[in-house]
Design an enzyme around this catalytic site. Sequence first.
Site, PDB file in Angstrom:
ATOM      1  N   GLU A 128      -0.030  -0.973   5.734  1.00  0.00           N
ATOM      2  CA  GLU A 128       0.909  -0.428   6.704  1.00  0.00           C
ATOM      3  C   GLU A 128       0.803   1.123   6.980  1.00  0.00           C
ATOM      4  O   GLU A 128       1.246   1.874   7.829  1.00  0.00           O
ATOM      5  CB  GLU A 128       2.496  -0.681   6.046  1.00  0.00           C
ATOM      6  CG  GLU A 128       3.391  -0.410   6.986  1.00  0.00           C
ATOM      7  CD  GLU A 128       4.242   0.964   7.130  1.00  0.00           C
ATOM      8  OE1 GLU A 128       4.756   1.252   7.896  1.00  0.00           O
ATOM      9  OE2 GLU A 128       3.756   1.708   6.085  1.00  0.00           O
ATOM     10  N   ASP A 158       0.712  -1.294   0.111  1.00  0.00           N
ATOM     11  CA  ASP A 158      -0.224   0.228  -0.147  1.00  0.00           C
ATOM     12  C   ASP A 158       0.844   1.338   0.096  1.00  0.00           C
ATOM     13  O   ASP A 158       2.089   1.478   0.370  1.00  0.00           O
ATOM     14  CB  ASP A 158      -1.153   0.066   1.161  1.00  0.00           C
ATOM     15  CG  ASP A 158      -0.344   0.123   2.587  1.00  0.00           C
ATOM     16  OD1 ASP A 158       0.825  -0.739   2.799  1.00  0.00           O
ATOM     17  OD2 ASP A 158      -0.684   0.690   3.368  1.00  0.00           O
TER      18      ASP A 158
END
Length: 376
Positions: free
Chosen positions: A134, A69
């Site tokens: 994250e 991400d």
Amino acid sequence: MSSETLKFARELISRPSITPEDEGCQQLIGERLAAQGFNLESMIFEDTTNLWARRGQGRKLFCFAGHTDVVPPGDINDWQFPPFEPTTHEGYLYGRGAADMKGSLAAMITATERFIKDYPNVDADIGFLITSDEEGPFINGTKRVIETLQERNENIDWCIVGEPSSTDTLGDIVKNGRRGSLTGDLTVLGIQGHVAYPHLAKNPVHDLAPALSELINEEWDQGNASFPPTTFQVSNIQAGTGAGNVIPGRIDTQFNFRFSTELTAEKIKQRVEAILDKHSLKYHLQWKLNGPPFLTESGALVEAVQAAIEHECGFSTTLSTAGGTSDGRFIAPTGAQVIELGPVNATIHKVNECVKISDLDKLSDVYYRCLEKLLC
């Protein structure tokens, strides 16, 4: 190898995987790992996609950890090149995630492919822990995967997290630990009233001010050889109705501690609450532990990373615990040795995020040497 690392980084960057979306990045990674004999396990928790891949079973386990991400690009008109159309320009690869951390993921993959080709019978297992959460709430990502692995007694011995640890040049800084992060949400209650009649009200802003001053000026610890002193910072304050003639009935304050191994979250909570109680405040306080501090002392992983950087970069790296938190905070408490090692972080989360193309090649070489020195 050079063109392969760059090519794969471009493939990953072209996927607009804004937290918690993965946009097929883990499928691309999984396909390459499966070709190298890895067993793949997709762990989907609510809106988050995670990949656990392992080659071998039952031996010492080295793990690469990272995330697919990325943070939002902001106004794409501010970018020199479209953020999800990876572009090479004057020796740099531009795109959201180039440095944080799709470049690292590409380097991990090509390093592992070369290592398995050169050492197919190495007496150790290799794993990959990849998440799409994250940069966001970090609830259903690495934390949940580690909990799952712990439940079935799968333990990581050594882990390299591909966060962009370098400051000026690749490999100059590696993170062998991180400070803990503890957030407090404090509400102090008063009595709303007219500013002309303060005797009929109770101003919570005035009540909180002395206690807040004491918290700000408190020396929490003096740090130690590996960590700077613990810091306390107020991040948000909200009070009042917006009217200039109304004493507020409450004040909401958010603050954060970045703390060293000299303290625990419980000790901090006790000291904060003792100060608030001393000032006879009527308050509610909620705590959120974002992660405890961790430190990887000198040992097999630190020594392998130091030797790899010396070999490939030609200088000695510096160990550091500075900066924010990372997913290493979820891995280290299991007993794993954890190091963060990745590209230069000067442009992460910024417009025109980029990574030096030659650093992708060099990072792959450094990761390869880490595997070689640790496992062979």
